[in-house]
Design a protein around this motif. Structure first.
Motif, mmCIF file in Angstrom:
data_model
loop_
_atom_site.group_PDB
_atom_site.id
_atom_site.type_symbol
_atom_site.label_atom_id
_atom_site.label_comp_id
_atom_site.label_asym_id
_atom_site.label_seq_id
_atom_site.Cartn_x
_atom_site.Cartn_y
_atom_site.Cartn_z
ATOM 1 N N MET A 1 6.351 -5.563 17.627
ATOM 2 C CA MET A 1 5.005 -5.900 17.175
ATOM 3 C C MET A 1 4.830 -7.404 17.134
ATOM 4 N N GLU B 1 0.717 3.043 9.561
ATOM 5 C CA GLU B 1 1.865 3.906 9.853
ATOM 6 C C GLU B 1 3.174 3.174 9.594
ATOM 7 N N LYS C 1 -4.387 6.082 5.576
ATOM 8 C CA LYS C 1 -4.539 6.181 7.035
ATOM 9 C C LYS C 1 -6.011 6.373 7.410
ATOM 10 N N THR D 1 -4.534 1.096 11.978
ATOM 11 C CA THR D 1 -3.867 2.396 11.879
ATOM 12 C C THR D 1 -2.378 2.272 12.163
ATOM 13 N N THR D 2 -2.031 1.466 13.171
ATOM 14 C CA THR D 2 -0.615 1.229 13.493
ATOM 15 C C THR D 2 0.092 0.559 12.328
ATOM 16 N N ASN E 1 -3.792 -3.382 15.304
ATOM 17 C CA ASN E 1 -4.485 -2.147 14.971
ATOM 18 C C ASN E 1 -4.171 -1.716 13.541
#
Length: 273
Positions: A1, A14, A31, A10-11, A8
């Motif tokens: 990363m 997670e 999320k 959402t990434t 992102n």
């Protein structure tokens, strides 16, 4: 990363959840919230919060802001994003008065659950028995939905339910009534140790509870059972709500769970008579 402020959300959510032990409900919320913003840059978050201001309550908006700031701090500390967690607008959180059901209303819920008897889930469990067991367990213990639906017969010790709260990690032991214990033994008879868990999907259970409320002609939600239990014990003895709920801070019970209108005898009223 890479080091980018436009990572992102959402990434990043997670990645955050993979490094934390949280409840399934919180993981779902964070999320879902992350998926609604284009990026974790302060300007993008502020645009999102402004757009949401007229759609949700100030409490919900403040919770979403808190979750997004949590992701910003995590990403910045882990060198996943370059933006420091600052520049996000503050939310004035309005705290409406707590409302809970009366004891008579809770009894009405139990009585109304009988209208669902002989209706069955696909697994064969009686829906009326399911609803009555849920109401009785939630009221007797003031436990949260997630904990109640994780209980099995292993949590039942004589006339007590014993568990560790998933939200706080605090060990709890609460006595249940004879009728509640009878329903627990009835609903688990022949189907294994889980009491309410595994019978239906979470969303299905909420829909069914709303039907119960509609049939009873009542407002509110399943969360009101915890409030009502706290309110009713507090009405009998001051300070009992904090103990029942397993709180360490006495003010939290009154801020979020105790319906003061049901404690009116304890409130000083000015009079010129």
């Amino acid at each position: 990363m890479g080091h980018q402020s436009t990572m992102n959300p959402t990434t990043l959510a997670e990645a955050y959840l993979s490094a934390r032990l949280v409840t399934p409900q919180y993981a779902e919320h964070i999320k879902r919230t992350a998926g609604k913003v284009g990026s974790l840059e302060p300007a993008a978050i502020n645009d999102y919060l402004r757009a949401r201001r007229d759609q949700v309550s100030s409490v919900t908006l403040a919770n979403e802001r808190r979750m997004l700031l949590t992701l910003m701090r995590y990403g910045y500390e882990e060198h996943l994003i370059e933006e420091a967690p600052r520049g996000v607008m503050r939310i004035r959180q309005e705290q409406p008065p707590v409302r809970a059901w009366s004891l008579g209303a809770v009894k009405q819920l139990v009585n109304t659950s009988l209208n669902f008897r002989n209706q069955r889930f696909e697994c064969g469990v009686d829906k009326g028995l399911f609803l009555e067991t849920w109401v009785r367990l939630a009221y007797d213990t003031a436990a949260r939905y997630g904990d109640i639906f994780a209980w099995s017969l292993d949590n039942l010790h004589g006339d007590f339910m014993c568990w560790t709260m998933s939200k706080t990690g605090v060990a709890m032991t609460r006595r249940i009534g004879k009728a509640t214990k009878d329903r627990v033994l009835e609903i688990t008879d022949g189907r294994g140790p889980l009491i309410l868990g595994g019978i239906c999907h979470r969303r299905h259970s909420f829909r069914l509870f709303r039907k119960l409320l509609s049939e009873a002609g009542m407002g509110g939600s399943g969360r009101w059972l915890r409030r009502s239990a706290a309110t009713h014990v507090e009405a009998r003895k001051k300070g009992s709500a904090t103990v029942l709920l397993g709180h360490k801070t006495p003010t939290l019970a009154y801020r979020s769970y105790v319906d003061v209108s049901q404690l009116e005898e304890d409130v000083m009223v000015p009079s010129i008579d």
